[in-house]
Design a protein around this motif. Structure first.
Motif, PDB file in Angstrom:
ATOM      1  N   GLY A   1       0.961  -1.121  -0.072  1.00  0.00           N
ATOM      2  CA  GLY A   1      -0.105  -0.077  -0.004  1.00  0.00           C
ATOM      3  C   GLY A   1       0.636   1.164   0.036  1.00  0.00           C
ATOM      4  N   ALA A   2       2.099   1.385  -0.477  1.00  0.00           N
ATOM      5  CA  ALA A   2       2.921   2.395  -0.305  1.00  0.00           C
ATOM      6  C   ALA A   2       2.506   3.488  -1.281  1.00  0.00           C
ATOM      7  N   GLY A   3       1.918   3.132  -2.450  1.00  0.00           N
ATOM      8  CA  GLY A   3       1.541   4.025  -3.540  1.00  0.00           C
ATOM      9  C   GLY A   3       0.496   4.732  -2.896  1.00  0.00           C
ATOM     10  N   ILE A   4      -0.346   4.187  -2.528  1.00  0.00           N
ATOM     11  CA  ILE A   4      -1.921   5.006  -1.988  1.00  0.00           C
ATOM     12  C   ILE A   4      -1.508   5.895  -0.854  1.00  0.00           C
TER      13      ILE A   4
ATOM     14  N   GLY B   1       1.126 -11.834   0.238  1.00  0.00           N
ATOM     15  CA  GLY B   1       1.815 -11.373   1.328  1.00  0.00           C
ATOM     16  C   GLY B   1       0.637 -10.653   1.943  1.00  0.00           C
ATOM     17  N   MET B   2       1.020 -10.241   3.088  1.00  0.00           N
ATOM     18  CA  MET B   2      -0.147  -9.365   3.962  1.00  0.00           C
ATOM     19  C   MET B   2       0.438  -8.234   4.096  1.00  0.00           C
ATOM     20  N   GLY B   3      -0.300  -7.204   3.805  1.00  0.00           N
ATOM     21  CA  GLY B   3      -0.053  -5.760   3.936  1.00  0.00           C
ATOM     22  C   GLY B   3       0.087  -5.275   5.612  1.00  0.00           C
ATOM     23  N   PRO B   4       0.115  -4.068   5.721  1.00  0.00           N
ATOM     24  CA  PRO B   4       0.168  -3.581   7.169  1.00  0.00           C
ATOM     25  C   PRO B   4      -1.167  -3.584   7.993  1.00  0.00           C
ATOM     26  N   GLY B   5      -2.054  -3.831   7.192  1.00  0.00           N
ATOM     27  CA  GLY B   5      -3.484  -3.887   7.676  1.00  0.00           C
ATOM     28  C   GLY B   5      -4.061  -2.448   7.836  1.00  0.00           C
ATOM     29  N   ILE B   6      -4.908  -2.500   8.709  1.00  0.00           N
ATOM     30  CA  ILE B   6      -5.572  -1.029   9.082  1.00  0.00           C
ATOM     31  C   ILE B   6      -4.800  -0.050   9.775  1.00  0.00           C
TER      32      ILE B   6
ATOM     33  N   MET C   1      -7.856  12.305   5.941  1.00  0.00           N
ATOM     34  CA  MET C   1      -8.676  11.385   5.785  1.00  0.00           C
ATOM     35  C   MET C   1      -8.394   9.889   6.397  1.00  0.00           C
ATOM     36  N   PRO C   2      -8.945   9.354   6.695  1.00  0.00           N
ATOM     37  CA  PRO C   2      -8.618   8.028   7.509  1.00  0.00           C
ATOM     38  C   PRO C   2      -8.412   6.965   6.289  1.00  0.00           C
ATOM     39  N   PHE C   3      -7.423   6.246   6.521  1.00  0.00           N
ATOM     40  CA  PHE C   3      -6.751   5.334   5.181  1.00  0.00           C
ATOM     41  C   PHE C   3      -7.389   3.801   5.806  1.00  0.00           C
ATOM     42  N   TYR C   4      -8.253   3.298   4.946  1.00  0.00           N
ATOM     43  CA  TYR C   4      -8.823   2.019   5.358  1.00  0.00           C
ATOM     44  C   TYR C   4      -8.063   0.872   5.085  1.00  0.00           C
ATOM     45  N   GLY C   5      -6.981   0.719   5.006  1.00  0.00           N
ATOM     46  CA  GLY C   5      -5.985  -0.221   4.909  1.00  0.00           C
ATOM     47  C   GLY C   5      -5.434  -0.448   3.581  1.00  0.00           C
ATOM     48  N   ALA C   6      -4.314  -1.018   3.618  1.00  0.00           N
ATOM     49  CA  ALA C   6      -3.400  -1.365   2.388  1.00  0.00           C
ATOM     50  C   ALA C   6      -4.074  -2.392   1.568  1.00  0.00           C
ATOM     51  N   PRO C   7      -3.935  -2.508   0.151  1.00  0.00           N
ATOM     52  CA  PRO C   7      -4.512  -3.371  -0.666  1.00  0.00           C
ATOM     53  C   PRO C   7      -3.448  -4.623  -0.231  1.00  0.00           C
ATOM     54  N   PHE C   8      -3.953  -5.907  -0.417  1.00  0.00           N
ATOM     55  CA  PHE C   8      -3.261  -6.962  -0.314  1.00  0.00           C
ATOM     56  C   PHE C   8      -2.492  -7.319  -1.401  1.00  0.00           C
ATOM     57  N   PRO C   9      -1.001  -7.099  -1.388  1.00  0.00           N
ATOM     58  CA  PRO C   9      -0.298  -7.640  -2.593  1.00  0.00           C
ATOM     59  C   PRO C   9      -0.076  -9.047  -2.821  1.00  0.00           C
ATOM     60  N   TYR C  10      -0.237  -9.445  -4.146  1.00  0.00           N
ATOM     61  CA  TYR C  10      -0.016 -10.455  -4.662  1.00  0.00           C
ATOM     62  C   TYR C  10       1.389 -10.737  -5.238  1.00  0.00           C
ATOM     63  N   PHE C  11       2.204 -11.407  -4.623  1.00  0.00           N
ATOM     64  CA  PHE C  11       3.575 -11.616  -4.775  1.00  0.00           C
ATOM     65  C   PHE C  11       3.863 -12.790  -5.816  1.00  0.00           C
ATOM     66  N   ARG C  12       4.882 -12.754  -6.665  1.00  0.00           N
ATOM     67  CA  ARG C  12       5.340 -13.954  -7.387  1.00  0.00           C
ATOM     68  C   ARG C  12       5.689 -14.944  -6.524  1.00  0.00           C
ATOM     69  N   ALA C  13       5.695 -16.226  -6.926  1.00  0.00           N
ATOM     70  CA  ALA C  13       6.004 -17.489  -6.172  1.00  0.00           C
ATOM     71  C   ALA C  13       7.470 -17.339  -5.662  1.00  0.00           C
TER      72      ALA C  13
END
Lengths: 195, 53
Positions: free
Chosen positions: A49-52, A147-152, B1-13
């Motif tokens: 979520g670094a970009g956002i 992978g999991m991001g940092p959450g909320i 503005m509150p940030f409601y969470g980072a996207p969950f990234p999908y990484f390569r294997a």
């Protein structure tokens, strides 16, 4: 007017960093006076979520224009929703980039210049695969990892954002999350069929 | 503005990553899905709040 430039060091003589969300610094410049403020980018090492997050931070600084090397889709959507002009493909010294902007040598980018997760050093994931071979056995596998991001992580409210801009930004975040949810649901359905 | 969470990234294997069983992957995906649904609800609530301001 303020211009934010992704930077490799906190100075006007530093180079423009090719990354937006994960650059080390931002140099925010008033192009009329060339006075500047340097910011550490605390999102440079974020797991996700670094970009956002970076785009929100920059939007909250009252910046009108962003100059950078590359900008991914999440950051681009967030910056555009906040009404910022994004210019990608910028390289060289920050001082020169500002002069080039003032001379009208740049054009706004109409879309992100790179895909998701550009600029990440490495990823972690899981793969599953099978292989067979003769003599020197060689196998190959296919897998997908998550992978999991940092959450909320609540962040301070940027004061420069109007309710309309915030709504636009939230809608674009919701759209991205919706796409991720669809991908997860498709994968769940695929796995459930394999019983 | 509150940030409601980072996207969950999908990484390569990863080349040396441990294998995940089907059940583990399903559990993981379900919990990710629930977390995203919660974030979407929070975003929706915030949008409604802003629209009524």
């Amino acid at each position: 007017m303020k211009i934010a430039v992704s930077a490799t060091a906190p100075s006007l003589d530093a180079e423009v960093d090719a990354r937006f969300g994960r650059c080390q610094y931002f140099v925010i410049v008033d192009p009329q006076t060339m006075q500047f403020e340097a910011l550490d980018n605390s999102n440079a090492m974020a797991a996700g979520g670094a970009g956002i997050s970076t785009a929100q931070m920059i939007a909250g600084k009252g910046v009108q224009v962003v100059l950078t090397g590359n900008c991914g889709p999440n950051a681009y959507q967030t910056l555009s929703a906040a009404g910022l002009e994004v210019i990608t493909g910028v390289a060289g010294r920050i001082r020169d980039a500002i002069e080039a902007y003032k001379a009208g040598r740049f054009q706004s980018s109409a879309q992100p210049s790179v895909g998701d997760h550009y600029g990440m050093g490495m990823g972690v994931g899981y793969g599953m695969g099978m292989g067979r071979g003769m003599g020197r056995g060689m196998g190959r596998g296919m897998g997908r990892g998550m992978g999991m991001g940092p959450g909320i992580m609540p962040q301070p409210t940027p004061q420069a954002m109007s309710p309309e801009q915030e709504i636009e930004m939230l809608k674009s975040q919701a759209q991205m999350l919706g796409q991720q949810l669809n991908a997860i649901q498709r994968r769940i359905a695929e796995l459930e069929k394999r019983k | 503005m509150p940030f409601y969470g980072a996207p969950f990234p999908y990484f390569r294997a990863g080349l040396c990553a441990p294998q995940m069983t089907r059940e583990q992957e399903l559990d993981f995906l379900r919990s990710q899905g629930e977390a995203i649904k919660e974030q979407l609800e929070q975003i929706d609530a915030r949008i409604k709040e802003l629209e009524t301001e």
